[in-house]
Scaffold this active site. Structure first.
Site, PDB file in Angstrom:
ATOM      1  N   THR A  96      18.227  31.379  27.464  1.00 49.01           N
ATOM      2  CA  THR A  96      16.866  31.453  27.987  1.00 49.01           C
ATOM      3  C   THR A  96      16.408  32.889  28.185  1.00 49.01           C
ATOM      4  O   THR A  96      15.279  33.123  28.606  1.00 49.01           O
ATOM      5  CB  THR A  96      16.751  30.714  29.326  1.00 49.01           C
ATOM      6  OG1 THR A  96      17.859  31.072  30.139  1.00 49.01           O
ATOM      7  CG2 THR A  96      16.737  29.223  29.115  1.00 49.01           C
ATOM      8  N   THR A 108      20.213  37.773  29.624  1.00 50.21           N
ATOM      9  CA  THR A 108      20.706  39.078  29.209  1.00 50.21           C
ATOM     10  C   THR A 108      19.536  39.964  28.797  1.00 50.21           C
ATOM     11  O   THR A 108      19.475  41.146  29.147  1.00 50.21           O
ATOM     12  CB  THR A 108      21.685  38.907  28.038  1.00 50.21           C
ATOM     13  OG1 THR A 108      22.647  37.910  28.402  1.00 50.21           O
ATOM     14  CG2 THR A 108      22.383  40.187  27.711  1.00 50.21           C
ATOM     15  N   GLU A 146      15.433   3.542  10.778  1.00 52.54           N
ATOM     16  CA  GLU A 146      14.512   4.580  11.256  1.00 52.54           C
ATOM     17  C   GLU A 146      13.111   4.029  11.476  1.00 52.54           C
ATOM     18  O   GLU A 146      12.446   4.365  12.463  1.00 52.54           O
ATOM     19  CB  GLU A 146      14.468   5.764  10.277  1.00 52.54           C
ATOM     20  CG  GLU A 146      15.772   6.530  10.140  1.00 52.54           C
ATOM     21  CD  GLU A 146      16.294   7.066  11.470  1.00 52.54           C
ATOM     22  OE1 GLU A 146      15.480   7.335  12.372  1.00 52.54           O
ATOM     23  OE2 GLU A 146      17.526   7.181  11.611  1.00 52.54           O
TER      24      GLU A 146
HETATM   25  P1  ADP Z   1      21.120  34.216  27.791  1.00 49.35           P
HETATM   26  O1  ADP Z   1      21.699  35.487  28.228  1.00 49.35           O
HETATM   27  O2  ADP Z   1      20.196  33.591  28.779  1.00 49.35           O
HETATM   28  O3  ADP Z   1      22.119  33.210  27.311  1.00 49.35           O
HETATM   29  P2  ADP Z   1      19.947  35.913  25.827  1.00 49.35           P
HETATM   30  O4  ADP Z   1      19.196  36.812  26.727  1.00 49.35           O
HETATM   31  O5  ADP Z   1      21.218  36.418  25.295  1.00 49.35           O
HETATM   32  O6  ADP Z   1      20.196  34.506  26.534  1.00 49.35           O
HETATM   33  O7  ADP Z   1      18.985  35.475  24.646  1.00 49.35           O
HETATM   34  C1  ADP Z   1      19.398  35.441  23.329  1.00 49.35           C
HETATM   35  C2  ADP Z   1      18.260  35.774  22.406  1.00 49.35           C
HETATM   36  O8  ADP Z   1      17.257  34.770  22.435  1.00 49.35           O
HETATM   37  C3  ADP Z   1      17.545  37.048  22.762  1.00 49.35           C
HETATM   38  O9  ADP Z   1      18.139  38.134  22.153  1.00 49.35           O
HETATM   39  C4  ADP Z   1      16.133  36.813  22.245  1.00 49.35           C
HETATM   40  O10 ADP Z   1      16.042  37.138  20.887  1.00 49.35           O
HETATM   41  C5  ADP Z   1      15.960  35.339  22.375  1.00 49.35           C
HETATM   42  N1  ADP Z   1      15.242  34.991  23.602  1.00 49.35           N
HETATM   43  C6  ADP Z   1      15.725  34.230  24.611  1.00 49.35           C
HETATM   44  N2  ADP Z   1      14.804  34.081  25.577  1.00 49.35           N
HETATM   45  C7  ADP Z   1      13.716  34.754  25.190  1.00 49.35           C
HETATM   46  C8  ADP Z   1      12.433  34.969  25.774  1.00 49.35           C
HETATM   47  N3  ADP Z   1      12.104  34.461  26.966  1.00 49.35           N
HETATM   48  N4  ADP Z   1      11.556  35.716  25.090  1.00 49.35           N
HETATM   49  C9  ADP Z   1      11.869  36.242  23.886  1.00 49.35           C
HETATM   50  N5  ADP Z   1      13.064  36.082  23.291  1.00 49.35           N
HETATM   51  C10 ADP Z   1      13.982  35.335  23.913  1.00 49.35           C
HETATM   52 ZN    ZN Z   2      18.786   5.546  15.288  1.00 49.92          ZN
HETATM   53 MG    MG Z   3      23.689  36.041  28.075  1.00 50.62          MG
END
Ligand code: ADP
Ligand code: ZN
Ligand code: MG
Length: 656
Positions: A244, A247, A462
């Site tokens: 989400t 990071t 389906e």
């Molecule tokens: P988490 O740490 O929550 O598991 P990350 O921050 O590593 O997720 O997200 C992985 C990738 O997904 C990011 O590098 C980005 O490209 C994309 N991403 C995730 N959330 C967003 C957001 N809110 N806006 C834009 N890109 C996102």
């Molecule tokens: Zn089915």
């Molecule tokens: Mg992460």
């Protein structure tokens, strides 16, 4: 790797140690080679050699530098091959002469002696008819030296280097070699080439950004806060499902505040040796305070922050690391502008001590994005690819409910890959919609050819789902049905498209309708072919879990009323639930579930029976075309329904 003075003493320098080891290994290697060369021969004195020469015992002499190698003459007759054996050998295809030659070489003695400068030697050799020669001198001593000394040295050194590097990698180190174990792995991003991420790169997380804004502001200007006596929270915990953007958000905070960003992952702490994690934490905080203001980011903190009690097996290493972290968090002076961010998707397992005020006292929820959020995230990522002007991200956002930011980023990339595969220069809407299916259901499996019979069953299955969707009130419209097998195991599937407004609540009627839709696939199989197939397994699983949740969590059963019989444990991961009720109640719950599913199944069966004509016609269409869009589906459905109504009207008027 940060160079600490204490680790620079020559003995601790890994490169020097390798060098010493390599030199020793090379010397031993050369000595062994040399001794191997000489073991076969025997040393004699020069006078012995002269005596042998006089006695005519020498066959051949090789003069090599200051060394004479002497080949003894052998008694030829002793290894003569008699004619009988010789003919036998030639019959077997063996060259008798060659055998004799080999036998001579093996049986004769070889001696060596030092060469004393002696004018007469060659004359004497000529006189006795001894064969003599000298090997062509290797007149490139540099090459010789390189081959025997430098090359092995380099090879051994490289070998060691690679070995220790892969070893230290396995231990979570990043290039520190064996000696770098205790040091922190924190990656330091300098201010210039900072994280490069700003809040503009994170979409659909407005509340989270708002909470973090304050931290950014504080890092910009700590004195403003001190002036009034306000203390900044030391740490904030980002909580939410995977992908989400937790990071990403942490990086964005550093990027916005233009401060260094120390990041490390909780799992990196769990090392081979007890005590390493704790020393890393200490080191990390020391380095970070030197660079303050800055941000320390601990990803996946649950790996170290797990609650210390309630453990079946305790993990000393983790506890030590956690204790160190707790004491460091208490110890550092937040007025310097050190902020700790951490991310987890399992907040419930974290140790309570981590969450008390003064440590991670802020909790920032990073939820899966809603409709608008998804559209915004798509907008962020679509900027990086070339697209047709008429793409509709709103439609894509509608079709991707329940996905996280990482999935959406992945979909955009998948669409771009598809465009390349098709030889196009820009991404089309079709690429985007196909990419959704690839992420949700897997790639099309072109090589899996369904038999005609199976294709029919899958089609009716389906269309059964789709009809239950179309007939019932509380369902989402059909978007597309396909019967192309996908890599994630489905043989066909029905895609539903949510309506404009997003739902956050589900009513009991909606859930019941949804269960009916799930079960309608199997109902169609039974109704049309009178068989039950394994294709319904996933439908059954989902229907059952919905039914169970209705009864145990949503208070929607008449029998149990509003008793909460289960609670969810891992909200942000798999959402597994644990039972809170007695064994007898569990048995009753199971009975309730069976009844509920039976009712829904009967309803599905009735729907299909009433619409049997539509079921047949749409299924035939699907068998031929393999894909049917929602519009085509509704067109046939309405046409069949109209003609059915006309017929019944006619029948009624006939009766009158
Ligand atoms: P988490 O740490 O929550 O598991 P990350 O921050 O590593 O997720 O997200 C992985 C990738 O997904 C990011 O590098 C980005 O490209 C994309 N991403 C995730 N959330 C967003 C957001 N809110 N806006 C834009 N890109 C996102
Ligand atoms: Zn089915
Ligand atoms: Mg992460």
């Amino acid at each position: 790797m940060q160079n600490d003075k204490k680790n620079r003493s020559p003995l601790k320098n890994p490169l020097l140690i390798f060098l010493v080891i390599s030199v020793v290994a090379t010397v031993i290697l050369n000595m062994v080679m040399l001794s191997m060369q000489t073991t076969k021969t025997q040393e004699i004195s020069y006078s012995d050699f002269l005596q042998m020469l006089n006695e005519d015992k020498i066959d051949k002499v090789i003069l090599e530098g200051d060394r004479l190698t002497i080949y003894e003459k052998i008694d030829e007759s002793s290894i003569e091959v008699d004619s009988e054996t010789s003919s036998l050998m030639s019959a077997l295809g063996i060259d008798a002469d060659e055998v004799v030659e080999k036998a001579k070489n093996n049986s004769r003695n070889v001696y060596y002696t030092g060469y004393i400068y002696d004018d007469r030697l060659l004359e004497m050799l000529d006189e006795k008819g001894v064969d003599y020669s000298t090997p062509i001198q290797n007149d490139n001593p540099i090459l010789d030296f390189v081959l025997t000394w430098i090359l092995p040295l380099v090879v051994i050194y490289l070998l060691f280097f690679l070995l220790t590097r892969s070893m230290s990698k396995r231990m979570g180190g990043s290039g520190g070699g064996i000696m770098g174990i205790g040091q922190s792995n924190a990656k330091l991003y300098s201010v210039e080439n900072a994280t490069g991420v700003t809040f503009a790169d994170v979409a659909g997380q407005e509340e989270a950004k708002e909470s973090l804004d304050e931290i950014v502001d504080y890092l910009h200007n700590p004195s403003k806060y001190h002036a009034i006596g306000a203390k900044q929270p030391k740490g904030a915990l980002l909580v939410g499902p995977p992908g989400t953007g937790k990071t990403l958000l942490a990086k964005a905070v550093a990027g916005e505040a233009k401060v260094p960003f120390f990041s490390l992952s909780g799992s990196e702490f769990v090392e081979m040796f007890v005590g390493v994690g704790a020393s890393r934490v200490r080191d990390l905080f020391k380095q970070a305070s030197a660079k303050a203001p800055c941000i320390i980011f601990i990803d996946e903190i649950d790996a170290i922050g797990k609650s210390r009690d309630n453990q079946i097996s305790s993990n000393d290493e983790r506890e030590q690391t956690l204790n160190q972290l707790l004491s460091e968090m208490d110890g550092f002076d937040s007025s310097k502008g050190l902020v700790i961010l951490a991310a987890t998707n399992r907040p419930e397992v974290l140790d309570k001590a981590l969450l008390r005020p003064g440590r991670f006292d802020r909790r920032i929820i990073v939820e899966k994005p809603d409709l608008k959020g998804r559209e915004d995230i798509l907008k962020v990522h679509i900027k990086n690819v070339k697209t047709e002007p008429d793409i509709n991200l709103h439609e894509m956002a509608l079709a991707t409910s329940g996905t996280a930011g990482a999935d959406l980023a992945n979909m955009v990339n998948e669409a771009a890959l598809r465009a390349v595969r098709c030889g196009r220069k820009t991404v089309t809407q079709e690429d985007l919609m196909e990419a959704i299916e690839v992420i949700i259901a897997g790639k099309e499996k072109k090589d899996r050819i369904l038999s005609e019979k199976e294709k029919r069953i899958v089609s009716f299955h389906e269309v059964g789902h789709a009809l239950a969707t179309a007939v019932q009130k509380h369902t989402q419209p059909v978007h597309k049905i396909t019967i192309v097998p996908r890599t994630m195991g489905s043989l066909g599937y029905t895609m539903q498209m949510p309506e404009e407004e997003e739902h956050y609540l589900m009513s009991k009627d909606e859930i019941l309708d949804q269960i009916t839709v799930f079960l309608a696939g199997r109902a169609a199989e039974e109704l049309v072919f009178n068989i039950k197939t394994t294709g319904a397994a996933n439908d059954i699983e989902r229907a059952t879990s919905l039914a169970r949740n209705m009864i145990t969590q949503y208070g929607m059963s008449d029998k149990f009323g509003m008793a909460g019989l289960e609670s969810i444990q891992n909200k942000y991961l798999d959402g597994r639930s644990v039972s809170n009720c007695s064994e007898e109640t569990k048995t009753d719950v199971d009975k309730e579930i069976v009844d509920l599913l039976k009712k829904c199944y009967d309803k599905a069966m009735n729907i299909l029976k009433e619409n049997r004509d539509a079921l047949d016609e749409i299924s035939e269409f699907l068998i031929n075309k393999e894909t049917i869009t929602g519009d085509q589906f509704m067109e046939i459905f309405d046409r069949v329904k109209e003609s059915r109504e006309e017929k019944s009207d006619n029948a009624e008027s006939d009766e009158e």
